[in-house]
Design a protein around this motif. Structure first.
Motif, PDB file in Angstrom:
ATOM      1  N   HIS A 168     -27.619  53.612  -7.330  1.00 41.45           N
ATOM      2  CA  HIS A 168     -27.716  52.836  -8.571  1.00 41.45           C
ATOM      3  C   HIS A 168     -28.660  53.530  -9.549  1.00 41.45           C
ATOM      4  O   HIS A 168     -29.347  54.494  -9.195  1.00 41.45           O
TER       5      HIS A 168
ATOM      6  N   ASP B 150     -35.954  55.654  -8.803  1.00 43.42           N
ATOM      7  CA  ASP B 150     -36.301  56.030  -7.428  1.00 43.42           C
ATOM      8  C   ASP B 150     -35.066  56.471  -6.623  1.00 43.42           C
ATOM      9  O   ASP B 150     -35.190  56.854  -5.460  1.00 43.42           O
ATOM     10  N   HIS B 151     -33.900  56.429  -7.274  1.00 43.73           N
ATOM     11  CA  HIS B 151     -32.664  56.857  -6.604  1.00 43.73           C
ATOM     12  C   HIS B 151     -32.030  58.082  -7.270  1.00 43.73           C
ATOM     13  O   HIS B 151     -31.289  58.803  -6.624  1.00 43.73           O
TER      14      HIS B 151
ATOM     15  N   HIS C 179     -33.909  51.598   1.048  1.00 41.38           N
ATOM     16  CA  HIS C 179     -35.308  51.179   1.181  1.00 41.38           C
ATOM     17  C   HIS C 179     -35.467  50.665   2.620  1.00 41.38           C
ATOM     18  O   HIS C 179     -35.197  49.491   2.908  1.00 41.38           O
TER      19      HIS C 179
ATOM     20  N   CYS D 164     -37.599  48.178  -8.679  1.00 42.02           N
ATOM     21  CA  CYS D 164     -36.980  49.118  -7.761  1.00 42.02           C
ATOM     22  C   CYS D 164     -35.479  49.009  -7.608  1.00 42.02           C
ATOM     23  O   CYS D 164     -34.945  49.204  -6.533  1.00 42.02           O
TER      24      CYS D 164
END
Ligand SMILES: [Zn+2]
Ligand SMILES: [Zn+2]
Length: 318
Positions: free
Chosen positions: A130, A134-135, A257, A318
């Motif tokens: 997505h 952080d991805h 995660h 996140c």
């Protein structure tokens, strides 16, 4: 021993003193959370999920995670906060997620893959599950360095085009719902599961453990989004996904995660020599995982509705 008929008749009797039976429709968000906790029982994977979907979620402190091959064909690299998973095929690597920055790619992903015997020059695709940084943060670096193609759902390419976050990759390949990507001996199926973001994708792919084939889902975005409308979208995705997962025989559950699904502990169990792979939870437990998710989301939606009156909102990340 009472007859079956007697037991059934007793079960149908109304409860005395106005007590609600356990199956009564939940009336408050806490009723949903309690129901989810009951569904989870003492299953550490499901208990972690209940916690991850709770409104008072605490993110773990960021520590390095030693890279590890959790399946014959899947390597995990990352930190306690976020991980990237490399699907290893006979014709190269499909990397699902790319952590937070070019530095993460350079200092964590690349050496991490090398440490488990995977050549990072073989990365052919970087899939951002997505459009949060952080991805996708290391994706452009991997594209520039190894010629990898970057894949994300159209809705999240649009999201980052609008929000212009730091380290956003250049728009490349668009993922569509149900799209298949074959590389060598592996075919990955991308399922659009909006909710966490409009373009969240949860891929389903074959994994092997000691030579035996299993089918994994990687849930692409877990933390409930801020708005009630987006939470409703998420709830609908969970229900659709559960049906699709049953049809596909999904028996392995993964999350980017690993704090959200006990994944970090499961990695350590494998590293310590567990003979049974704790990521192989079987179809029934996988379905229970989705039921816990659904129940927690129903609670979060109800909590939103209750909060709306007081004008408070829940922060998200996140
Ligand atoms: Zn994230
Ligand atoms: Zn996110």
């Amino acid at each position: 021993m009472p007859s079956r008929r007697t037991v059934l008749a007793a079960a149908l009797l109304p409860l005395a003193g106005g007590a609600r039976p356990a199956s009564a429709a939940p009336k408050t968000a806490q009723d949903y959370y309690d129901r989810a906790a009951k569904l989870a029982g003492d299953d550490p994977v499901l208990k972690a999920l209940v916690k991850a979907l709770s409104p008072d979620l605490q993110m773990p402190a960021v520590q390095p995670v030693k890279p590890f091959k959790i399946f014959d064909n899947v390597a995990v690299v990352g930190t306690t906060f976020v991980q990237a998973m490399a699907l290893l095929t006979s014709k190269g690597v499909i990397l699902i997620d790319a952590m937070g920055s070019p530095d993460d790619a350079r200092k964590i992903i690349i050496p991490g893959l090398r440490a488990v015997g995977v050549n990072p020059t073989h990365i052919k695709y970087v899939v951002a599950a997505h459009g949060h940084d952080d991805h996708f943060g290391g994706a452009q670096y991997l594209a520039d360095t190894y010629g990898a193609r970057v894949m994300m759902h159209k809705a999240d390419w649009d999201l980052i085009a609008k929000e212009r976050p730091e380290h956003a990759p250049k728009r490349d390949l668009e993922i569509t719902d149900g799209q298949k990507l074959t590389l060598g001996d592996a075919t990955i199926v991308f399922h659009h599961r909006p909710g966490h973001t409009p373009g969240t994708v949860s891929p389903v792919f074959p994994v092997r453990w000691k030579g035996r084939r299993h089918t994994a889902i990687l849930w692409g975005g877990t933390n409930p989004p801020a708005t009630t409308a987006a939470k409703r979208t998420y709830l609908s995705s969970v229900r659709t996904a559960a049906v699709a997962m049953r049809k596909a025989g999904v028996d392995v559950e993964l999350n980017n995660h690993g704090g959200a699904d006990y994944g970090l502990t499961r990695i350590e169990q494998l590293r310590a020599g567990a003979t049974k792979n704790p990521f192989i939870i079987g179809p029934a437990r996988t379905q229970r995982f989705m039921k816990v998710m659904e129940t927690m989301l129903r609670g979060r939606i109800l909590q939103d509705q209750q909060k709306a009156a007081s004008g408070r909102s829940t922060p998200t990340c996140c």
